[in-house]
Design an enzyme around this catalytic site. Structure first.
Site, PDB file in Angstrom:
ATOM      1  N   ASP A 181       0.856  -1.187   0.000  1.00 36.48           N
ATOM      2  CA  ASP A 181       0.000   0.000   0.000  1.00 36.48           C
ATOM      3  C   ASP A 181       0.892   1.237   0.000  1.00 36.48           C
ATOM      4  OD1 ASP A 181      -2.548   1.348   0.200  1.00 36.48           O
ATOM      5  OD2 ASP A 181      -1.923   1.908   2.223  1.00 36.48           O
ATOM      6  N   ASN A 226      -2.678  13.144  -4.355  1.00 38.15           N
ATOM      7  CA  ASN A 226      -3.724  13.617  -5.260  1.00 38.15           C
ATOM      8  C   ASN A 226      -4.249  14.988  -4.868  1.00 38.15           C
ATOM      9  OD1 ASN A 226      -3.733  11.392  -7.030  1.00 38.15           O
ATOM     10  ND2 ASN A 226      -5.111  10.230  -5.697  1.00 38.15           N
ATOM     11  N   ASP A 259      -1.563   9.644 -10.705  1.00 35.71           N
ATOM     12  CA  ASP A 259      -1.573   8.589 -11.720  1.00 35.71           C
ATOM     13  C   ASP A 259      -0.164   8.249 -12.172  1.00 35.71           C
ATOM     14  OD1 ASP A 259      -4.305   8.525 -11.568  1.00 35.71           O
ATOM     15  OD2 ASP A 259      -4.656   9.618 -13.439  1.00 35.71           O
ATOM     16  N   HIS A 307      -4.602  14.718  -9.582  1.00 31.07           N
ATOM     17  CA  HIS A 307      -4.700  13.293  -9.910  1.00 31.07           C
ATOM     18  C   HIS A 307      -3.738  12.872 -11.011  1.00 31.07           C
ATOM     19  CE1 HIS A 307      -8.147  12.020  -7.436  1.00 31.07           C
ATOM     20  NE2 HIS A 307      -8.572  13.278  -7.561  1.00 31.07           N
ATOM     21  N   GLU A 354      -5.096   2.351  -4.520  1.00 29.54           N
ATOM     22  CA  GLU A 354      -3.690   2.647  -4.224  1.00 29.54           C
ATOM     23  C   GLU A 354      -2.800   1.437  -4.449  1.00 29.54           C
ATOM     24  OE1 GLU A 354      -3.422   4.425  -0.359  1.00 29.54           O
ATOM     25  OE2 GLU A 354      -5.214   5.620  -0.637  1.00 29.54           O
TER      26      GLU A 354
END
Length: 269
Positions: free
Chosen positions: A226, A234, A243, A239, A269
């Site tokens: 994680d 973000n 990404d 974002h 995630e």
């Protein structure tokens, strides 16, 4: 004599060459269907030589050849290029007596060819691709019946070309469909952003591995990672940056893990 069933249009050489290319016929191997039509033309016209001649930019190429052991000749030695300037069967009773052709190699060679009759190969949209022609070593004429039959056989050549084109298009459509199916299958099992296996694909593989574990009692390892505080990335940077971070992390996973390992994006995630 005009070819019935076809609309003839004057030559636009560039468009005519494009029409020829769409059939994909040039430099293909000899085929019995075309050879048969040439032999029938030779028999009907009682001629020792019969050709299916296609006029390329700088040459005439023979898809079928009876009585002439060559695959092509230069365009400047082609009688057929005169035949495609007009509709109907083009007849030269004596090539040696015609100033346009008297110097051609087929006329000046040993055992010269003297007679020519060529029916143009006219596409459904009116382009003249070449001829179905017959030649003889003696000056002569062609009967009206033989002239009609030569034109009919030329139309059969066009039908063969149209059938080849339809088969080629169908083959390409099937190949495109198969490629689309493959792409859909890949997309159904791939996370679009990272290119890793998606959750669905990983779940299917996990079931398979569990079944193997139960039968073989072999050890296995399942690792979940994680990215801490990913939401803040973000929120702070947008974002698109988040990404990109996921893409870089996925690339790192591909480098670190073995080819036999399955790496998947399980969640956001």
């Amino acid at each position: 004599m005009a070819e019935t069933g076809f609309q003839w249009v004057p030559n636009d050489e560039s468009a005519r060459l494009q029409a020829l290319q769409r059939y994909g016929i040039l430099d293909t191997p000899m085929e019995p269907a075309y050879d048969d039509l040439a032999r029938i033309a030779a028999h009907i016209c009682q001629a020792p030589v019969a050709l299916i001649s296609l006029l390329d930019r700088h040459r005439q190429w023979f898809k079928a050849s009876v009585g002439l052991a060559v695959d092509e000749t230069p365009l400047d030695q082609s009688v057929c290029r005169y035949a495609v300037r007009r509709p109907g069967v083009f007849i030269v009773p004596d090539l040696a007596q015609d100033a346009r052709f008297a110097h051609f190699h087929i006329v000046t060679q040993e055992n010269p060819l003297r007679f020519y009759a060529g029916a143009p190969l006219v596409t459904p949209d009116g382009y003249l691709l070449g001829t179905l022609c017959v030649l003889d070593h003696q000056p002569r004429e062609l009967s009206p019946q033989a002239e009609d039959m030569l034109g009919a056989l030329a139309r059969q050549v066009i039908r063969l070309l149209e059938l080849k084109r339809a088969n080629d298009l169908q083959g390409q459509m099937l190949a495109d469909l198969e490629e689309a199916r493959h792409q859909m299958s890949v997309l159904a099992h791939t996370d679009v952003l990272t290119g890793l296996a998606n959750r669905r694909s990983f779940t299917e593989r996990l079931r398979q591995e569990l079944a193997l574990l139960q039968s073989d009692c072999e050890p296995a390892c399942l690792l979940m990672m994680d990215i801490d505080h990913f939401k803040q990335v973000n929120d702070l940077y947008g974002h698109h940056v988040g990404d990109r971070a996921l893409q870089l992390f996925a690339a790192l996973c591909r480098e670190v893990f073995r080819a036999g390992d399955v790496v998947s994006r399980w969640g956001g995630e």
